[in-house]
Design a protein around this motif. Structure first.
Motif, PDB file in Angstrom:
ATOM      1  N   LEU A  16       0.837  -1.193   0.000  1.00 47.43           N
ATOM      2  CA  LEU A  16       0.000   0.000   0.000  1.00 47.43           C
ATOM      3  C   LEU A  16       0.876   1.248   0.000  1.00 47.43           C
ATOM      4  O   LEU A  16       1.911   1.292   0.659  1.00 47.43           O
ATOM      5  CB  LEU A  16      -0.918   0.046   1.222  1.00 47.43           C
ATOM      6  CG  LEU A  16      -1.932  -1.083   1.412  1.00 47.43           C
ATOM      7  CD1 LEU A  16      -2.919  -0.708   2.515  1.00 47.43           C
ATOM      8  CD2 LEU A  16      -2.675  -1.411   0.133  1.00 47.43           C
ATOM      9  N   LEU A  17       0.436   2.254  -0.731  1.00 51.62           N
ATOM     10  CA  LEU A  17       1.104   3.549  -0.776  1.00 51.62           C
ATOM     11  C   LEU A  17       0.182   4.577  -0.143  1.00 51.62           C
ATOM     12  O   LEU A  17      -0.968   4.744  -0.578  1.00 51.62           O
ATOM     13  CB  LEU A  17       1.406   3.937  -2.226  1.00 51.62           C
ATOM     14  CG  LEU A  17       2.184   5.237  -2.453  1.00 51.62           C
ATOM     15  CD1 LEU A  17       3.641   5.072  -2.017  1.00 51.62           C
ATOM     16  CD2 LEU A  17       2.118   5.645  -3.921  1.00 51.62           C
ATOM     17  N   ASP A  18       0.676   5.228   0.902  1.00 55.18           N
ATOM     18  CA  ASP A  18      -0.102   6.268   1.572  1.00 55.18           C
ATOM     19  C   ASP A  18       0.349   7.631   1.056  1.00 55.18           C
ATOM     20  O   ASP A  18       1.521   7.998   1.175  1.00 55.18           O
ATOM     21  CB  ASP A  18       0.097   6.195   3.087  1.00 55.18           C
ATOM     22  CG  ASP A  18      -0.739   7.214   3.822  1.00 55.18           C
ATOM     23  OD1 ASP A  18      -1.966   7.168   3.690  1.00 55.18           O
ATOM     24  OD2 ASP A  18      -0.157   8.075   4.531  1.00 55.18           O
ATOM     25  N   LEU A  19      -0.573   8.376   0.463  1.00 56.36           N
ATOM     26  CA  LEU A  19      -0.287   9.707  -0.051  1.00 56.36           C
ATOM     27  C   LEU A  19      -0.770  10.719   0.977  1.00 56.36           C
ATOM     28  O   LEU A  19      -1.968  10.832   1.244  1.00 56.36           O
ATOM     29  CB  LEU A  19      -0.990   9.909  -1.400  1.00 56.36           C
ATOM     30  CG  LEU A  19      -0.532   8.942  -2.501  1.00 56.36           C
ATOM     31  CD1 LEU A  19      -1.449   9.047  -3.718  1.00 56.36           C
ATOM     32  CD2 LEU A  19       0.911   9.205  -2.894  1.00 56.36           C
ATOM     33  N   GLU A  20       0.167  11.439   1.557  1.00 55.49           N
ATOM     34  CA  GLU A  20      -0.097  12.310   2.696  1.00 55.49           C
ATOM     35  C   GLU A  20      -0.493  13.706   2.226  1.00 55.49           C
ATOM     36  O   GLU A  20       0.187  14.312   1.401  1.00 55.49           O
ATOM     37  CB  GLU A  20       1.150  12.386   3.561  1.00 55.49           C
ATOM     38  CG  GLU A  20       0.965  12.989   4.925  1.00 55.49           C
ATOM     39  CD  GLU A  20       2.238  12.887   5.740  1.00 55.49           C
ATOM     40  OE1 GLU A  20       2.116  12.749   6.969  1.00 55.49           O
ATOM     41  OE2 GLU A  20       3.341  12.943   5.168  1.00 55.49           O
TER      42      GLU A  20
ATOM     43  N   ALA B  31       1.744   5.801  10.918  1.00 62.85           N
ATOM     44  CA  ALA B  31       3.009   5.666  11.638  1.00 62.85           C
ATOM     45  C   ALA B  31       4.206   5.365  10.741  1.00 62.85           C
ATOM     46  O   ALA B  31       5.349   5.599  11.148  1.00 62.85           O
ATOM     47  CB  ALA B  31       2.881   4.567  12.694  1.00 62.85           C
ATOM     48  N   ILE B  32       3.984   4.855   9.547  1.00 65.10           N
ATOM     49  CA  ILE B  32       5.117   4.486   8.695  1.00 65.10           C
ATOM     50  C   ILE B  32       5.876   5.740   8.259  1.00 65.10           C
ATOM     51  O   ILE B  32       5.305   6.827   8.175  1.00 65.10           O
ATOM     52  CB  ILE B  32       4.666   3.688   7.455  1.00 65.10           C
ATOM     53  CG1 ILE B  32       3.756   4.535   6.556  1.00 65.10           C
ATOM     54  CG2 ILE B  32       4.006   2.395   7.857  1.00 65.10           C
ATOM     55  CD1 ILE B  32       3.386   3.863   5.249  1.00 65.10           C
ATOM     56  N   PRO B  33       7.181   5.600   7.985  1.00 61.84           N
ATOM     57  CA  PRO B  33       7.953   6.763   7.506  1.00 61.84           C
ATOM     58  C   PRO B  33       7.424   7.262   6.169  1.00 61.84           C
ATOM     59  O   PRO B  33       7.055   6.472   5.294  1.00 61.84           O
ATOM     60  CB  PRO B  33       9.364   6.187   7.346  1.00 61.84           C
ATOM     61  CG  PRO B  33       9.392   4.946   8.175  1.00 61.84           C
ATOM     62  CD  PRO B  33       8.006   4.393   8.140  1.00 61.84           C
ATOM     63  N   HIS B  34       7.367   8.575   6.029  1.00 62.28           N
ATOM     64  CA  HIS B  34       6.930   9.204   4.788  1.00 62.28           C
ATOM     65  C   HIS B  34       8.066  10.041   4.213  1.00 62.28           C
ATOM     66  O   HIS B  34       8.775  10.724   4.956  1.00 62.28           O
ATOM     67  CB  HIS B  34       5.706  10.091   5.024  1.00 62.28           C
ATOM     68  CG  HIS B  34       4.433   9.314   5.212  1.00 62.28           C
ATOM     69  ND1 HIS B  34       4.184   8.556   6.327  1.00 62.28           N
ATOM     70  CD2 HIS B  34       3.337   9.199   4.410  1.00 62.28           C
ATOM     71  CE1 HIS B  34       2.984   8.004   6.220  1.00 62.28           C
ATOM     72  NE2 HIS B  34       2.456   8.366   5.056  1.00 62.28           N
TER      73      HIS B  34
END
Length: 213
Positions: free
Chosen positions: A77-81, A170-173
């Motif tokens: 999964l890719l989280d786009l902040e 929580a994952i590094p961005h």
């Protein structure tokens, strides 16, 4: 451990066998009604998505991961902040031609991408322009494998998947920087478009040719 056929219902397994490529999975989620969470916030498992026949971005990304896991793809999964804290989550996959994605959104420009990107950063940047709406602005991205959640039941649980939401935050961005001038130009264009077409989702972006659909 990847679950075998016995863990799925007949309906679920038939769907998984039919959706055996990223493009087929994207078409499926694009065809589903969007989950507007009218009765409160949700974060449904694959089973609940299939049962209720609707999905928002996180639910579609997780369900895509569960589906393509059965066809040899890792569950990434890719989280786009976003600056407004309304992050967008997409499923990402890699082919010989490059990185691509599968996604569901209220906005057409935030759906999946063809596997043509040389890196996850390039893939994330393809979302920058369509990410700009009245409040959104892409400021970073982070990638994770759902296997990092251990034995957490994201496939069949009837409960809200709060652990996934917490994990993604929580994952590094990696930061994405952009000029205020570019952002203001995009914002102005979006406002003008929505003023003229309040019920439409814009598709005038330069990345249009790389959209999955």
């Amino acid at each position: 451990m990847i679950p075998d056929q016995k863990r799925f219902t007949a309906v679920e397994w038939k769907l998984i066998q039919r959706l055996n490529t990223p493009l087929k999975v994207q078409r499926y989620f694009s065809s589903l009604p969007y989950n507007w969470e009218k009765e409160g916030a949700t974060a449904r498992s694959f089973r609940e998505v299939v049962k209720r026949n609707e999905a928002h971005c996180l639910e579609a990304a997780v369900s895509a991961a569960v589906t393509l896991e059965q066809h040899g793809y890792p569950p990434l999964l890719l989280d786009l902040e976003s600056q407004d804290l309304l992050d967008h989550v997409v499923y990402v996959f890699k082919e010989a031609s490059g990185w691509g994605s599968i996604a569901r959104s209220r906005d057409r420009g935030l759906h999946g991408r063809k596997p043509v990107y040389r890196s996850l950063r390039e893939l994330a940047l393809s979302y920058f322009d369509p990410f700009v709406d009245f409040t959104g602005r892409l400021k970073g991205y982070g990638v994770t494998s759902l296997y990092e959640l251990g034995n957490y039941d994201l496939r069949f649980s009837p409960r809200k998947m709060t652990k996934i939401e917490t994990h993604l935050r929580a994952i590094p961005h990696t930061a994405i920087t952009s000029s205020d001038a570019r952002y203001e130009k995009l914002l102005t264009r979006f406002r003008q478009y929505k003023k003229r077409y309040p019920d439409r989702s814009p598709s005038y972006y330069d990345t249009r040719s790389t959209w999955m659909m």
